[in-house]
Design a protein around this motif. Structure first.
Motif, short mmCIF file in Angstrom:
data_model
loop_
_atom_site.label_atom_id
_atom_site.label_comp_id
_atom_site.label_asym_id
_atom_site.label_seq_id
_atom_site.Cartn_x
_atom_site.Cartn_y
_atom_site.Cartn_z
N THR A 165 0.85 -1.19 0.00
CA THR A 165 0.00 0.00 0.00
C THR A 165 0.88 1.25 0.00
OG1 THR A 165 -0.15 -0.12 2.41
CG2 THR A 165 -1.96 -1.11 1.13
N TRP A 166 1.75 1.38 1.03
CA TRP A 166 2.73 2.46 1.03
C TRP A 166 3.74 2.21 -0.07
CZ3 TRP A 166 7.80 3.73 1.27
CH2 TRP A 166 8.11 5.03 1.66
N PRO A 167 4.16 3.18 -0.85
CA PRO A 167 4.04 4.63 -0.67
C PRO A 167 2.83 5.26 -1.36
CG PRO A 167 5.50 4.19 -2.49
CD PRO A 167 5.07 2.84 -1.97
N PHE A 168 1.88 4.42 -1.82
CA PHE A 168 0.78 4.94 -2.62
C PHE A 168 -0.41 5.41 -1.80
CE2 PHE A 168 3.14 1.99 -5.35
CZ PHE A 168 3.52 2.87 -6.34
N ASP A 169 -0.32 5.28 -0.48
CA ASP A 169 -1.39 5.81 0.37
C ASP A 169 -0.74 6.48 1.59
OD1 ASP A 169 -0.59 3.82 2.10
OD2 ASP A 169 -2.47 2.69 2.01
N ALA A 170 -1.57 6.89 2.53
CA ALA A 170 -1.07 7.61 3.69
C ALA A 170 -0.80 6.70 4.88
CB ALA A 170 -2.07 8.70 4.09
N SER A 171 -0.67 5.41 4.65
CA SER A 171 -0.43 4.49 5.76
C SER A 171 0.95 4.72 6.37
CB SER A 171 -0.55 3.04 5.27
OG SER A 171 0.38 2.77 4.25
N ASP A 172 1.13 4.21 7.57
CA ASP A 172 2.38 4.38 8.30
C ASP A 172 3.45 3.47 7.70
OD1 ASP A 172 4.45 4.66 10.08
OD2 ASP A 172 3.33 3.95 11.83
N PRO A 173 4.54 4.00 7.17
CA PRO A 173 5.57 3.12 6.60
C PRO A 173 6.16 2.17 7.64
CG PRO A 173 6.37 5.37 6.80
CD PRO A 173 4.90 5.42 7.06
N ASN A 174 6.13 2.55 8.93
CA ASN A 174 6.64 1.67 9.97
C ASN A 174 5.82 0.39 10.09
OD1 ASN A 174 8.90 3.17 11.47
ND2 ASN A 174 7.31 4.73 11.31
N ALA A 175 4.61 0.40 9.55
CA ALA A 175 3.75 -0.78 9.62
C ALA A 175 4.07 -1.79 8.52
CB ALA A 175 2.28 -0.37 9.53
#
Length: 261
Positions: free
Chosen positions: A118-128
């Motif tokens: 999902t990341w980097p294409f959304d605003a989710s936490d990259p640490n997840a």
């Protein structure tokens, strides 16, 4: 998959909602054979009464020689022919035989149709992300190039194989005798295949094949490699394969090094 020693029968998995894309795989193989690319001959493709798609093809033969330099060049030329096939849309292909059409309207959507991330294409936490949990040292390099990762959605697109591990090739006397398995073929940047080669075979091989394919093996390939690292780390976690997670992290670090001035 079944074989009688001369032919191979591929059957779509019986699980509801799962598509093996065998019809479009047969279409790709026929197009590549017409372009002079070694790939198994399509003997028959259809649907059983149960609704399962099947593909009957010739058995790809080879020996234990492995690839010589000329063999990797053969693969590069085969990928160039694949990349040149007419296509439309983006991402994984619709399972049809009349055209090669991706399921998504945008390249970003096409990438997400194939890659488990999902990341980097959304605003989710990259640490997840599973990759960062396994390799926290990759967080800063990923954040540094996030804008460039998003910029990959503006790259020119082509039909890519996307899964170029060693079982996808057959060699005879060091030369390529068959390129196999187009069930995961997708429309995306040609650097996708370069990064896939690097993940499974190392950057020197990727550069050699890319040269023969007329495809760049530079910054964009390393950036796409980071996406593959995120994808493979997610898959490794889902499959509970720590060895694959370590491999994804090691590859991510190799990509980050190539992006460091």
């Amino acid at each position: 998959m079944y074989t009688d020693g001369a032919r191979v029968l591929r059957l779509a998995a019986p699980r509801a909602g799962e598509s093996a894309r065998l019809t479009v795989q047969a279409a790709i193989q026929r197009s590549l054979i017409a372009a002079g690319v070694p790939t198994p001959q399509v003997l028959e493709v259809g649907t059983l009464d149960s609704g399962r798609t099947y593909l009957l093809e010739g058995l790809a033969q080879g020996d234990d020689s492995g690839p010589a330099a000329q063999g990797w060049a053969d693969l590069g030329r085969a990928l160039a022919a694949l990349h040149a096939l007419p296509r439309s849309g983006y991402g994984l292909l619709e399972d049809r035989d009349d055209e090669l059409r991706g399921v998504a309207r945008t390249l970003g959507g096409g990438l997400l149709s194939r890659l488990n991330l999902t990341w980097p294409f959304d605003a989710s936490d990259p640490n997840a992300q599973a990759l960062i949990a396994a390799a926290p040292d990759l967080l800063a390099p990923l954040l540094d190039v996030r804008a460039e990762l998003l910029g990959l959605t503006g790259r020119p697109a082509a039909l890519c194989h996307t899964d170029l591990h060693g079982e996808q090739f057959r060699w005879q006397g060091g030369r390529l005798t068959a390129l196999l398995d187009f069930g995961d073929a997708a429309v995306g940047p040609p650097e996708w295949d370069v990064a896939s080669l690097a993940f499974f075979h190392g950057w020197p091989v990727a550069a050699q094949v890319a040269h023969a394919a007329g495809c760049p093996c530079g910054r964009e390939a390393a950036l796409f490699g980071l996406l593959l690292s995120l994808h493979h780390a997610h898959r490794a976690t889902a499959l509970r394969r720590p060895d694959r997670l370590d491999r994804a992290a090691a590859f991510g670090r190799s990509c980050a090094r190539r992006l460091t001035p």
